[in-house]
Design a protein around this motif. Sequence first.
Motif, PDB file in Angstrom:
ATOM      1  N   VAL A 409      27.175  51.543 -67.183  1.00 52.95           N
ATOM      2  CA  VAL A 409      28.368  50.685 -66.790  1.00 52.95           C
ATOM      3  C   VAL A 409      29.672  51.785 -67.215  1.00 52.95           C
ATOM      4  N   LEU A 410      29.606  52.338 -68.468  1.00 58.83           N
ATOM      5  CA  LEU A 410      30.771  52.989 -68.972  1.00 58.83           C
ATOM      6  C   LEU A 410      30.717  54.253 -68.330  1.00 58.83           C
ATOM      7  N   ASP A 411      29.517  54.796 -67.834  1.00 57.03           N
ATOM      8  CA  ASP A 411      29.613  56.113 -66.989  1.00 57.03           C
ATOM      9  C   ASP A 411      30.238  55.899 -65.736  1.00 57.03           C
ATOM     10  N   THR A 412      29.775  54.631 -65.229  1.00 55.74           N
ATOM     11  CA  THR A 412      30.018  54.469 -63.826  1.00 55.74           C
ATOM     12  C   THR A 412      31.629  54.301 -63.615  1.00 55.74           C
ATOM     13  N   VAL A 413      32.369  53.651 -64.621  1.00 54.03           N
ATOM     14  CA  VAL A 413      33.839  53.413 -64.560  1.00 54.03           C
ATOM     15  C   VAL A 413      34.503  54.716 -65.087  1.00 54.03           C
ATOM     16  N   GLY A 414      33.698  55.834 -65.781  1.00 55.51           N
ATOM     17  CA  GLY A 414      34.294  57.062 -66.033  1.00 55.51           C
ATOM     18  C   GLY A 414      34.719  57.082 -67.459  1.00 55.51           C
ATOM     19  N   MET A 545      37.439  50.417 -57.168  1.00 55.07           N
ATOM     20  CA  MET A 545      38.040  49.243 -57.882  1.00 55.07           C
ATOM     21  C   MET A 545      39.284  49.343 -57.743  1.00 55.07           C
ATOM     22  N   ALA A 546      40.044  49.994 -57.082  1.00 54.10           N
ATOM     23  CA  ALA A 546      41.510  49.823 -56.668  1.00 54.10           C
ATOM     24  C   ALA A 546      41.953  48.434 -55.860  1.00 54.10           C
ATOM     25  N   PRO A 547      42.752  47.757 -56.498  1.00 48.92           N
ATOM     26  CA  PRO A 547      43.218  46.663 -55.759  1.00 48.92           C
ATOM     27  C   PRO A 547      43.715  46.566 -54.363  1.00 48.92           C
ATOM     28  N   VAL A 638      31.024  54.357 -47.750  1.00 55.27           N
ATOM     29  CA  VAL A 638      30.136  55.165 -48.398  1.00 55.27           C
ATOM     30  C   VAL A 638      30.763  55.378 -49.884  1.00 55.27           C
ATOM     31  N   GLU A 639      31.930  55.727 -49.856  1.00 49.61           N
ATOM     32  CA  GLU A 639      32.595  56.139 -51.140  1.00 49.61           C
ATOM     33  C   GLU A 639      32.543  54.781 -51.846  1.00 49.61           C
ATOM     34  N   VAL A 640      32.822  53.494 -51.457  1.00 55.65           N
ATOM     35  CA  VAL A 640      32.758  52.575 -52.407  1.00 55.65           C
ATOM     36  C   VAL A 640      31.667  51.899 -52.884  1.00 55.65           C
ATOM     37  N   ALA A 641      30.379  52.118 -51.907  1.00 56.85           N
ATOM     38  CA  ALA A 641      29.104  51.869 -52.096  1.00 56.85           C
ATOM     39  C   ALA A 641      28.520  52.544 -53.464  1.00 56.85           C
ATOM     40  N   GLU A 642      28.994  53.865 -53.531  1.00 55.40           N
ATOM     41  CA  GLU A 642      28.407  54.950 -54.239  1.00 55.40           C
ATOM     42  C   GLU A 642      29.451  54.947 -55.621  1.00 55.40           C
ATOM     43  N   LYS A 643      30.294  54.010 -55.683  1.00 58.07           N
ATOM     44  CA  LYS A 643      31.342  53.999 -56.741  1.00 58.07           C
ATOM     45  C   LYS A 643      31.713  55.237 -57.207  1.00 58.07           C
TER      46      LYS A 643
END
Length: 645
Positions: A409-414, A545-547, A638-643
């Motif tokens: 989780v922490l890696d995915t959000v950077g 994750m952008a609003p 694709v960009e959203v799906a791959e986060k």
Amino acid sequence: MYEVRFQEKTVAFEAPVTVYDAARAAELASRSVLAAEVNGKTVALTEQLSADTDVKLLTFADAAGKHVFHHTAAHVLAQAVKRLYPDTKLTIGPAIENGFYYDFDSSVPFTPEVLSALEGEMKKIVKENLVLERFELPREEARSLMSEKNEPYKVQLIDELPEDAVISFYRQGEFTDLCAGPHLFSTGAIKAFKLTQCTGAYWKGDQNNKMLQRVYGVAFPTKDELKAHLEALEEARKRDHNKIGRELEYFTTVESIGQGLPILLPKGARVIQTLQRWIEDEEQKRGYLLTKTPLMAKRDLYRISGHWDHYRDGMFILGDADDEAKECFALRPMTCPFQYQVFLNKKRSYRDLPMRLGETSTLFRNEDSGEMHGLIRVRQFTISEGHLILRPEQLEEEFRGCLELAKYVLDTVGMLENCSFRFSQWDPARAGIKYEGTAEQWEHAQSVMKDILDHLGLEYEVGIDEAAFYGPKLDIQYKNVFGKEDTIVTIQIDMLLAQKFGMEYVDSDGQMKTPYIIHRTSLGCYERTLAYLIERYAGALPTWMAPVQAKLLPIGDEHIDYAYEVKRRLEAAGLRVEVDDRNETIGKKIRTTQLEKVPYMLVVGDNEMNAGAVAVRSRKEGDQGAVSVDEFLEKILVEVAEKRR
């Protein structure tokens, strides 16, 4: 003969020597050496060494060496204050992670002009190169010395020391301070420093005590290091979520609602909703059962768990806590005793275990008003909380699963790259005060946890007296843009509370057994995470994750209907899209969207409308030209799906 070992070099002496003398004889001393580590303890260079001693020299690159440096800088500040404002009363002045502070009781407001004058006096003290001398006094003589100097706070500190405490002082020139040390050899080593701010702080952090003035500062061995730090600090201020988060309309605070109770505006609420849905779905994939439990409970529940005894001051209590004749409730500061009721709902077998329970929990903690800070320190917050109930032989596998989930989780959000790990243990000296259970139970729990962490090959630091009152824990520490560490995720081993709640299961041998419990979070506090993400990305959150993920910018009024047609198509695919239909020039619309840090701007005019296309301007890659709506949609999905970050 006395032998002193410096790393791999041994030096022999006829008589005991100081660290400084021995280091010089070993030809290892240099101006960068600040202190030493002797038998695992940090000591000053003036410390006398005995025979057969191992010494490690410490520089500013070592955490312990940096601590000694900052601590000495705090004493230089205090000496400057006493020189310029002799009626000021001293309290405490510790080194902290990124510098130092000192709390003063003074009738003089420490304005920026006063801080500048103090810096000038500190430079004089550094230039005088005063030697720091340590000495000890018996309790009554120590009290007498501080009384003569009219330092009532120091007298109070002496009175509160244990009977067998060693009471030590440090003297530099005319200035003497009560202090355990250690310190640098002299003030001359503090080559570069800056007093950064002055804030209010209650004596001992208690709002019932007097408000003091806390002066913060940073110090470095060279001017270049100070300059680099101040430049980084300025960049951090630009990224401060308290500034950017309000400017981008992620959150606000309202005086009539209260401190630590932020209002999440639509953009901030959307980001947190996106994260929550992702976490809940990810936990479901990993076998978690979703629960939804009450926000409050009678004090009876917290008495069973032990929170009433250990955490009562940090709870919001509804009713008279001391009136046993009437019901008394409290808002929950944690979810564990509530989720235990799911296990207790019926008789359990070993086949039911592990039981992984997860909940997006709203919690309430009565933090001090002085601790409130934007979204990082709040009184009501939401957390990705979970509890795993399991058999002892399942402990390592389930602990590994919790750690893998948190790291993913922490890696995915950077955020993982700025994280470190701390094995938080109990302090036996506080048994029965802060901690429940026997020494044997704690040693067993910590031994099991150490074996697991070592077996997983995890690099960690040990934090004494950082454990929960019921068990040791692994704290994942996140370092924010200001360099300050906070706990973002915890994974705790609990061998005590299951028994207190009467939790049992029928094992394969037909015997009733008490399960182990793991308390854990996946992403921790959502509000705090949002603050860190705003700072990490300077408000420009990744597209997933952008609003608002894309904004349509019609060039003229005749293009507005087409813009809304494209918006409906993108929204039908699950994207978050807005249209800027203001009567403004396209240039102004572009500048506004850039300031809002929206990932994609889609400009539409006659050419795009006739071709069923959009002119794409990427926040990251700039102008990408006109593409069909379908082509843009395929790429962004694709960009959203791959986060992607």
